[in-house]
Design a protein around this motif. Structure first.
Motif, PDB file in Angstrom:
ATOM      1  N   VAL A  77      10.793  -2.708  -1.071  1.00  0.00           N
ATOM      2  CA  VAL A  77       9.899  -3.074  -2.163  1.00  0.00           C
ATOM      3  C   VAL A  77       8.535  -2.475  -1.863  1.00  0.00           C
ATOM      4  O   VAL A  77       7.966  -2.716  -0.796  1.00  0.00           O
ATOM      5  CB  VAL A  77       9.785  -4.599  -2.320  1.00  0.00           C
ATOM      6  CG1 VAL A  77       8.814  -4.946  -3.444  1.00  0.00           C
ATOM      7  CG2 VAL A  77      11.153  -5.213  -2.590  1.00  0.00           C
ATOM      8  N   ALA A  78       8.027  -1.681  -2.795  1.00  0.00           N
ATOM      9  CA  ALA A  78       6.732  -1.019  -2.628  1.00  0.00           C
ATOM     10  C   ALA A  78       5.680  -1.718  -3.477  1.00  0.00           C
ATOM     11  O   ALA A  78       5.941  -2.066  -4.635  1.00  0.00           O
ATOM     12  CB  ALA A  78       6.831   0.451  -3.026  1.00  0.00           C
ATOM     13  N   VAL A  79       4.494  -1.896  -2.918  1.00  0.00           N
ATOM     14  CA  VAL A  79       3.392  -2.571  -3.600  1.00  0.00           C
ATOM     15  C   VAL A  79       2.188  -1.646  -3.667  1.00  0.00           C
ATOM     16  O   VAL A  79       1.848  -0.985  -2.680  1.00  0.00           O
ATOM     17  CB  VAL A  79       2.995  -3.870  -2.857  1.00  0.00           C
ATOM     18  CG1 VAL A  79       1.772  -4.517  -3.508  1.00  0.00           C
ATOM     19  CG2 VAL A  79       4.158  -4.846  -2.822  1.00  0.00           C
ATOM     20  N   ASP A  80       1.542  -1.599  -4.822  1.00  0.00           N
ATOM     21  CA  ASP A  80       0.297  -0.850  -4.949  1.00  0.00           C
ATOM     22  C   ASP A  80      -0.424  -1.316  -6.206  1.00  0.00           C
ATOM     23  O   ASP A  80       0.132  -2.043  -7.037  1.00  0.00           O
ATOM     24  CB  ASP A  80       0.546   0.656  -5.010  1.00  0.00           C
ATOM     25  CG  ASP A  80      -0.666   1.455  -4.545  1.00  0.00           C
ATOM     26  OD1 ASP A  80      -0.754   1.761  -3.337  1.00  0.00           O
ATOM     27  OD2 ASP A  80      -1.539   1.748  -5.383  1.00  0.00           O
ATOM     28  N   MET A  81      -1.674  -0.870  -6.342  1.00  0.00           N
ATOM     29  CA  MET A  81      -2.482  -1.211  -7.504  1.00  0.00           C
ATOM     30  C   MET A  81      -2.270  -0.246  -8.662  1.00  0.00           C
ATOM     31  O   MET A  81      -2.577  -0.574  -9.811  1.00  0.00           O
ATOM     32  CB  MET A  81      -3.969  -1.211  -7.125  1.00  0.00           C
ATOM     33  CG  MET A  81      -4.367  -2.227  -6.093  1.00  0.00           C
ATOM     34  SD  MET A  81      -6.105  -2.020  -5.570  1.00  0.00           S
ATOM     35  CE  MET A  81      -6.954  -2.240  -7.149  1.00  0.00           C
ATOM     36  N   HIS A  82      -1.755   0.971  -8.373  1.00  0.00           N
ATOM     37  CA  HIS A  82      -1.765   2.038  -9.358  1.00  0.00           C
ATOM     38  C   HIS A  82      -0.355   2.553  -9.664  1.00  0.00           C
ATOM     39  O   HIS A  82       0.559   2.456  -8.833  1.00  0.00           O
ATOM     40  CB  HIS A  82      -2.626   3.191  -8.863  1.00  0.00           C
ATOM     41  CG  HIS A  82      -4.022   2.798  -8.501  1.00  0.00           C
ATOM     42  ND1 HIS A  82      -4.936   2.370  -9.427  1.00  0.00           N
ATOM     43  CD2 HIS A  82      -4.662   2.765  -7.300  1.00  0.00           C
ATOM     44  CE1 HIS A  82      -6.085   2.097  -8.828  1.00  0.00           C
ATOM     45  NE2 HIS A  82      -5.944   2.324  -7.546  1.00  0.00           N
TER      46      HIS A  82
ATOM     47  N   PHE B 189       5.453  -3.559   6.196  1.00  0.00           N
ATOM     48  CA  PHE B 189       4.483  -2.560   6.663  1.00  0.00           C
ATOM     49  C   PHE B 189       3.225  -2.680   5.814  1.00  0.00           C
ATOM     50  O   PHE B 189       3.284  -2.552   4.588  1.00  0.00           O
ATOM     51  CB  PHE B 189       5.056  -1.142   6.552  1.00  0.00           C
ATOM     52  CG  PHE B 189       6.251  -0.908   7.427  1.00  0.00           C
ATOM     53  CD1 PHE B 189       6.093  -0.524   8.754  1.00  0.00           C
ATOM     54  CD2 PHE B 189       7.532  -1.081   6.930  1.00  0.00           C
ATOM     55  CE1 PHE B 189       7.190  -0.314   9.565  1.00  0.00           C
ATOM     56  CE2 PHE B 189       8.642  -0.874   7.731  1.00  0.00           C
ATOM     57  CZ  PHE B 189       8.475  -0.495   9.057  1.00  0.00           C
ATOM     58  N   GLU B 190       2.091  -2.963   6.463  1.00  0.00           N
ATOM     59  CA  GLU B 190       0.816  -3.055   5.753  1.00  0.00           C
ATOM     60  C   GLU B 190       0.107  -1.721   5.902  1.00  0.00           C
ATOM     61  O   GLU B 190      -0.330  -1.351   6.985  1.00  0.00           O
ATOM     62  CB  GLU B 190      -0.028  -4.187   6.349  1.00  0.00           C
ATOM     63  CG  GLU B 190      -1.139  -4.676   5.426  1.00  0.00           C
ATOM     64  CD  GLU B 190      -2.125  -3.603   5.019  1.00  0.00           C
ATOM     65  OE1 GLU B 190      -2.243  -3.335   3.805  1.00  0.00           O
ATOM     66  OE2 GLU B 190      -2.779  -3.023   5.911  1.00  0.00           O
ATOM     67  N   SER B 191      -0.037  -0.989   4.813  1.00  0.00           N
ATOM     68  CA  SER B 191      -0.664   0.331   4.886  1.00  0.00           C
ATOM     69  C   SER B 191      -1.778   0.493   3.871  1.00  0.00           C
ATOM     70  O   SER B 191      -2.171   1.619   3.564  1.00  0.00           O
ATOM     71  CB  SER B 191       0.391   1.438   4.704  1.00  0.00           C
ATOM     72  OG  SER B 191       1.137   1.240   3.518  1.00  0.00           O
ATOM     73  N   SER B 192      -2.286  -0.613   3.347  1.00  0.00           N
ATOM     74  CA  SER B 192      -3.396  -0.522   2.403  1.00  0.00           C
ATOM     75  C   SER B 192      -4.734  -0.422   3.114  1.00  0.00           C
ATOM     76  O   SER B 192      -5.698   0.122   2.579  1.00  0.00           O
ATOM     77  CB  SER B 192      -3.404  -1.744   1.474  1.00  0.00           C
ATOM     78  OG  SER B 192      -3.822  -2.910   2.164  1.00  0.00           O
ATOM     79  N   GLY B 193      -4.822  -1.007   4.311  1.00  0.00           N
ATOM     80  CA  GLY B 193      -6.062  -0.949   5.074  1.00  0.00           C
ATOM     81  C   GLY B 193      -7.136  -1.895   4.591  1.00  0.00           C
ATOM     82  O   GLY B 193      -8.320  -1.648   4.811  1.00  0.00           O
ATOM     83  N   ASN B 194      -6.739  -3.007   3.935  1.00  0.00           N
ATOM     84  CA  ASN B 194      -7.728  -4.024   3.580  1.00  0.00           C
ATOM     85  C   ASN B 194      -7.135  -5.411   3.798  1.00  0.00           C
ATOM     86  O   ASN B 194      -5.919  -5.580   3.863  1.00  0.00           O
ATOM     87  CB  ASN B 194      -8.248  -3.849   2.144  1.00  0.00           C
ATOM     88  CG  ASN B 194      -7.181  -4.113   1.101  1.00  0.00           C
ATOM     89  OD1 ASN B 194      -6.772  -5.256   0.888  1.00  0.00           O
ATOM     90  ND2 ASN B 194      -6.724  -3.056   0.435  1.00  0.00           N
ATOM     91  N   HIS B 195      -7.994  -6.421   3.904  1.00  0.00           N
ATOM     92  CA  HIS B 195      -7.531  -7.748   4.282  1.00  0.00           C
ATOM     93  C   HIS B 195      -6.654  -8.386   3.208  1.00  0.00           C
ATOM     94  O   HIS B 195      -5.762  -9.193   3.521  1.00  0.00           O
ATOM     95  CB  HIS B 195      -8.714  -8.661   4.621  1.00  0.00           C
ATOM     96  CG  HIS B 195      -9.587  -9.018   3.453  1.00  0.00           C
ATOM     97  ND1 HIS B 195      -9.309 -10.074   2.620  1.00  0.00           N
ATOM     98  CD2 HIS B 195     -10.735  -8.466   2.993  1.00  0.00           C
ATOM     99  CE1 HIS B 195     -10.246 -10.168   1.696  1.00  0.00           C
ATOM    100  NE2 HIS B 195     -11.122  -9.201   1.902  1.00  0.00           N
TER     101      HIS B 195
ATOM    102  N   GLY C 157       0.851  -1.192   0.000  1.00  0.00           N
ATOM    103  CA  GLY C 157       0.000   0.000   0.000  1.00  0.00           C
ATOM    104  C   GLY C 157       0.880   1.233   0.000  1.00  0.00           C
ATOM    105  O   GLY C 157       1.423   1.605   1.041  1.00  0.00           O
ATOM    106  N   SER C 158       1.017   1.874  -1.158  1.00  0.00           N
ATOM    107  CA  SER C 158       1.973   2.977  -1.305  1.00  0.00           C
ATOM    108  C   SER C 158       1.302   4.323  -1.489  1.00  0.00           C
ATOM    109  O   SER C 158       1.836   5.212  -2.165  1.00  0.00           O
ATOM    110  CB  SER C 158       2.927   2.690  -2.473  1.00  0.00           C
ATOM    111  OG  SER C 158       3.651   1.503  -2.241  1.00  0.00           O
TER     112      SER C 158
END
Length: 355
Positions: free
Chosen positions: A204-209, A244-250, A183-184
């Motif tokens: 390593v950064a993860v996101d949908m967009h 670090f989980e920062s997306s706020g969804n399961h 969640g970036s």
């Protein structure tokens, strides 16, 4: 002689899809309170939730409320009792007020006290009014004088950066560690910048967009790699020491657990919805992962301001938009589109401008 009521222009939420710019009264300050002319305010996810849904989790809007808790400004009238910064001082605001609570919590972690009230929150009734207004009255204890030379616009990220700083501190020493951030968005990007400063060997950064991943690469350079949230196998292969989980969804939390190395740490920063969540807890058990919660912050804002002032923390790539405060509705809409924005600021000094 009739007393003239002093008012300020404020961003007020009345309910779902109902945000208005209104004049609100500026109350007389108490002896330990100061008057602040607000310069900038950062749009937070909670502001967006109140606008879109009239609630943030179980904090349900029951009356109109001024939004906002991420603000900086200048003291126009100092507290009469001599506490706090003098008039003319540029300040950041710590949005928590530490009220009394009979509930047990660690004395050195007041962020865990249920007695704390937060600016712009409907958790209680009457609601705690926010700070998205041209002029506000606050206890002097909530103000932090900016270090010499630190610009107000730069300091506008101090509050969310303190949330990220607290999260990074919950993970312990990051020197030489492999870090994964799921969640970036703005908080994730802030975590990346602070993890980089803390000595992480790789991130390593993860996101949908694309936009948040572009920001992650810029703020974390030269150490940041990026992955799409859909690349489940690649995320699991990161084998990170700290996640670090920062997306706020399961789904994000599931990815965080799978992406952690055996014996690793998963810091849960994103606030998941109330209730049970479908995540692979069995992996956390068999890999002996440490699942660590992270909620708001304590006094980390002082460290953030110092790091911004000395240049060891550069957050400039994270701000993507600045709107005059009277265009708050447009700002909220832009901030709610994670595919095209990072942190969105409101400029309360532009009220007379049509630009």
């Amino acid at each position: 002689m009739k007393t003239v009521e002093v008012t300020a222009s404020a961003v007020v939420v009345h309910g779902p899809d109902d945000v208005r710019i209104e004049d609100v009264p500026v109350r007389e300050p108490g002896a330990n309170e100061a008057i602040i002319d607000v310069a900038y305010g950062g749009v937070c996810g909670s502001d967006i939730h109140y606008w879109k849904h009239g609630a943030v989790g179980e904090s349900i809007l029951r009356a109109p409320m001024v939004l906002g808790h991420e603000v900086v400004g200048v003291v126009s009238q100092a507290a009469a009792d001599g506490s706090g910064p003098a008039a003319g001082t540029a300040v950041a605001v710590h949005p928590a007020r530490r009220d009394h609570s009979d509930t047990r919590f660690p004395a050195d972690r007041p962020n865990l006290s249920p007695g704390i009230s937060y600016l712009g929150s409907a958790a209680r009734f009457p609601h705690t009014e926010g700070a998205f207004a041209t002029r506000i009255v606050l206890p002097a204890a909530m103000l932090r004088a900016l270090p010499d030379g630190l610009a107000l616009k730069t300091a506008a990220l101090a509050e969310p950066a303190s949330v990220a700083w607290h999260a990074v501190s919950r993970a312990g020493d990051l020197s030489g560690k492999r870090v994964l951030v799921v969640g970036s968005g703005p908080i994730g990007a802030l975590i990346i910048a602070i993890a980089k400063r803390a000595g992480a060997a790789s991130i390593v950064a993860v996101d949908m967009h694309d936009t948040p991943l572009d920001i992650a690469r810029e703020v974390g350079a030269p150490v940041t790699e990026t992955l799409r949230a859909s690349e489940a196998d690649a995320i699991a292969a990161v084998d990170a020491d700290v996640v670090f989980e920062s997306s706020g969804n399961h789904r994000g939390l599931s990815s965080a657990i799978r992406g952690a190395t055996r014996g690793g740490i998963v810091v849960m920063v994103g606030l998941l919805p109330t209730g049970d969540q479908p995540v692979p807890v069995s992996l956390a058990i068999t890999r002996e992962l440490q699942l660590v919660g992270s909620f708001r912050f304590n006094d980390e804002i002082d460290d953030v301001l110092a790091a911004l002032a000395d240049g060891s923390l550069d957050l400039s790539p994270i701000v993507t938009h600045v709107f005059p405060a009277k265009h708050a509705l447009e700002a909220l809409a832009v901030a709610s589109d994670a595919s095209s924005s990072g942190k969105v600021l409101l400029d309360f000094r532009q009220e007379d401008s049509d630009d």
